[in-house]
Motif scaffolding. Sequence first.
Motif, short mmCIF file in Angstrom:
data_model
loop_
_atom_site.label_atom_id
_atom_site.label_comp_id
_atom_site.label_asym_id
_atom_site.label_seq_id
_atom_site.Cartn_x
_atom_site.Cartn_y
_atom_site.Cartn_z
N LEU A 173 -62.40 -135.17 28.51
CA LEU A 173 -62.84 -134.12 27.37
C LEU A 173 -62.71 -132.75 28.00
O LEU A 173 -62.24 -132.62 29.36
CB LEU A 173 -64.42 -134.25 27.42
CG LEU A 173 -65.04 -135.29 26.74
CD1 LEU A 173 -66.62 -135.36 26.85
CD2 LEU A 173 -64.86 -135.76 25.53
N ARG A 174 -62.26 -131.82 27.26
CA ARG A 174 -61.72 -130.37 27.44
C ARG A 174 -62.95 -129.45 27.26
O ARG A 174 -63.48 -129.34 25.90
CB ARG A 174 -60.62 -130.03 26.59
CG ARG A 174 -60.05 -128.65 26.84
CD ARG A 174 -58.74 -128.56 26.09
NE ARG A 174 -57.68 -129.41 26.40
CZ ARG A 174 -56.87 -129.16 27.17
NH1 ARG A 174 -56.89 -128.09 28.16
NH2 ARG A 174 -55.96 -129.98 27.41
N VAL A 175 -63.43 -128.84 28.17
CA VAL A 175 -64.43 -127.79 27.97
C VAL A 175 -64.03 -126.47 28.82
O VAL A 175 -62.99 -126.56 29.67
CB VAL A 175 -65.69 -128.35 28.80
CG1 VAL A 175 -66.34 -129.54 28.04
CG2 VAL A 175 -65.62 -128.59 30.07
N PRO A 176 -64.54 -125.41 28.16
CA PRO A 176 -64.22 -124.07 29.13
C PRO A 176 -64.65 -124.20 30.77
O PRO A 176 -65.38 -125.01 30.95
CB PRO A 176 -65.03 -123.04 28.53
CG PRO A 176 -65.61 -123.58 27.03
CD PRO A 176 -65.58 -125.15 27.34
N GLU A 177 -63.89 -123.82 31.23
CA GLU A 177 -64.07 -123.88 32.73
C GLU A 177 -65.31 -123.19 33.22
O GLU A 177 -65.92 -123.75 34.03
CB GLU A 177 -62.95 -122.91 33.62
CG GLU A 177 -62.87 -123.22 35.22
CD GLU A 177 -61.92 -122.28 35.72
OE1 GLU A 177 -61.76 -122.34 37.01
OE2 GLU A 177 -61.20 -121.63 35.09
N ARG A 178 -65.69 -122.19 32.53
CA ARG A 178 -66.88 -121.72 32.78
C ARG A 178 -68.14 -122.47 32.44
O ARG A 178 -69.30 -122.18 33.13
CB ARG A 178 -67.21 -120.13 31.79
CG ARG A 178 -66.35 -119.39 32.10
CD ARG A 178 -66.56 -118.12 31.37
NE ARG A 178 -66.44 -118.10 29.90
CZ ARG A 178 -67.24 -117.44 29.15
NH1 ARG A 178 -67.82 -116.36 29.46
NH2 ARG A 178 -66.88 -117.64 27.65
N ALA A 179 -67.89 -123.53 31.88
CA ALA A 179 -69.05 -124.38 31.66
C ALA A 179 -69.45 -125.22 32.84
O ALA A 179 -70.50 -125.93 32.94
CB ALA A 179 -68.63 -125.32 30.29
N VAL A 180 -68.49 -125.48 33.77
CA VAL A 180 -68.60 -126.53 34.96
C VAL A 180 -69.29 -125.65 36.06
O VAL A 180 -68.97 -124.65 36.41
CB VAL A 180 -67.32 -126.91 35.38
CG1 VAL A 180 -67.46 -127.81 36.49
CG2 VAL A 180 -66.48 -127.48 34.24
N GLN A 181 -70.54 -126.28 36.20
CA GLN A 181 -71.34 -125.49 37.40
C GLN A 181 -71.56 -126.36 38.47
O GLN A 181 -71.65 -127.82 38.29
CB GLN A 181 -72.71 -125.27 36.60
CG GLN A 181 -72.74 -124.34 35.57
CD GLN A 181 -72.32 -122.95 35.83
OE1 GLN A 181 -72.44 -122.43 36.90
NE2 GLN A 181 -71.74 -122.20 34.86
N PRO A 182 -71.54 -125.78 39.73
CA PRO A 182 -71.89 -126.86 40.70
C PRO A 182 -72.97 -127.20 40.94
O PRO A 182 -74.21 -126.33 40.56
CB PRO A 182 -71.28 -125.92 41.97
CG PRO A 182 -71.51 -124.45 41.61
CD PRO A 182 -71.12 -124.59 39.97
N GLY A 183 -73.38 -128.44 41.27
CA GLY A 183 -74.80 -128.85 41.50
C GLY A 183 -74.87 -129.61 42.95
O GLY A 183 -73.92 -129.89 43.68
N GLU A 184 -76.23 -130.15 43.19
CA GLU A 184 -76.29 -130.67 44.40
C GLU A 184 -75.56 -132.17 44.36
O GLU A 184 -75.28 -132.69 45.47
CB GLU A 184 -77.81 -131.07 44.80
CG GLU A 184 -78.74 -129.66 44.72
CD GLU A 184 -79.92 -130.03 44.85
OE1 GLU A 184 -80.46 -131.32 44.91
OE2 GLU A 184 -80.93 -129.18 45.12
N ARG A 185 -75.62 -132.98 43.36
CA ARG A 185 -74.82 -134.06 43.29
C ARG A 185 -73.26 -134.16 42.73
O ARG A 185 -72.81 -135.12 42.36
CB ARG A 185 -75.67 -135.13 42.35
CG ARG A 185 -76.98 -135.32 42.96
CD ARG A 185 -77.81 -136.12 42.01
NE ARG A 185 -77.98 -135.54 40.66
CZ ARG A 185 -78.40 -136.12 39.66
NH1 ARG A 185 -78.76 -137.31 39.78
NH2 ARG A 185 -78.75 -135.67 38.52
#
Length: 477
Positions: A389-401
């Motif tokens: 899937l293609r999403v805006p880069e800003r939509a990806v957030q770092p998380g604990e997992r």
Amino acid sequence: MAQESSTLANIARGLVALLILACGVAGMAAMVVYGTKEPPLVEPEPLRPPLVEVALVEPQEERLDIEVDGVVVPRREITVAAEVGGRVIGKSDVCRAGKFVRQGTLLIEIDPRDYDIEKRRLEEELKQAEATLEELHVEETNTQELVKLAEDALVLKRREIARLEKIAEQGKDYVTESQLDAERSNELVARNALVTLQNQLRSIQSRRGRLNAARDLVRANLEKAALSLERTRITAPIDGMIVRDFVEVDGYVAPGTMLAIIEDVSKSEVRCNLRMDQLYWIWNQGRNNETAPSVSGTGQDYLLPPTESTIVYKLGEQEYLWSGTLARYDGIGLDETTRTVPCIVVVDKPNEVRQQGESSASPARGPRALVRGMYVKVVAHAQLDTRLLRVPERAVQPGERGNRVWAVRPDTSGSASPNEGLLDEIAVKVISVTDEDALVRVIEGNLAPGDHVVVSPMVSADEGMRVRVVVQSENAR
């Protein structure tokens, strides 16, 4: 009179002081009266969900473009060296660095006189050897005829002895012992002559083998001399560009002296380095790639599935494209410094260039061919069998997992406004980032094309939290 005026002034000042005092008392009384009233009650506004900006999730087409940097290297370089020694008597005008030559074009000519003389000398030796063999053939034929005559004479002698012995056995005195001894002596002479001729014939046959070997040796030396004479004319072994030339006319060269270096321009190669996560997609699409090479045994495990690629060279604001194939590894294993895998892209037609936006090759106002040393971008087109899937880069957030995106789901409770929704946390793995978009693979959760994901920053977010939604415009993306 003066006393009366002074009295009136004092009375006036007293009245003013009393008036000021009365106003102060009245003000204090008013504050006491009205200050005890309670303020009107104002009901607080209800808390509104936070406002977030969202964008659509788009499907990725069936191929994945993997971009890496690369440098153009020659497919092969041919070192042209002298195979015979001598003085250089000629050098072609095209035998200069930067010149293009065709296969078979004369480059260098070495003085051929010594080799021509040697060739003619060996030709005469070969004629002598063949003449000697011819003489031997005649001698052999004559000896064979003499052997036949000697055999016939021996037969006659033996018949004569047998006839005389038969007469002597009859007891007649026609034949004496001396006659028999004489005939036996003649028979021995005939036998000796036959044996001598037979020995001569065997000697001739032995000489024939030796003379044949000598003739073959002269013939081999003649072939070598002819080859050496031919090698005094050095021609281009392939079509290509002269990279360097090392000799000039009147210079002396020995066997093995380097004369020129020719680069094969029929094909070009691009050396690049791929990360292991990028190679994963090359290996994965290779399982279903019908063009993958067929190698028995474990050899297939060390081959790279052929993958269509595009070579991009940027000059100013213009991009120039070539078609190539990611063909093989450049050696085996990882580079110890960069921890990447060296690979080779083969460009079959380095002179067929097209500009960005054109579908076919056309004369370009720029580089006409792919040449060594160009720093280019390699785009390998891997065929996918996994949904991305293609999403805006800003939509990806770092998380604990790991990485995650927040999807906005419709609120089906019926109490929400039309522009409100609920947050849903989706675990994803980022495959690649291009421009402002990221290609992701869903690890945990449900995300499909057409869903909305949050692209604006949030102070805090929880699963199921209500938010207000504003859709990001296409231009903003």
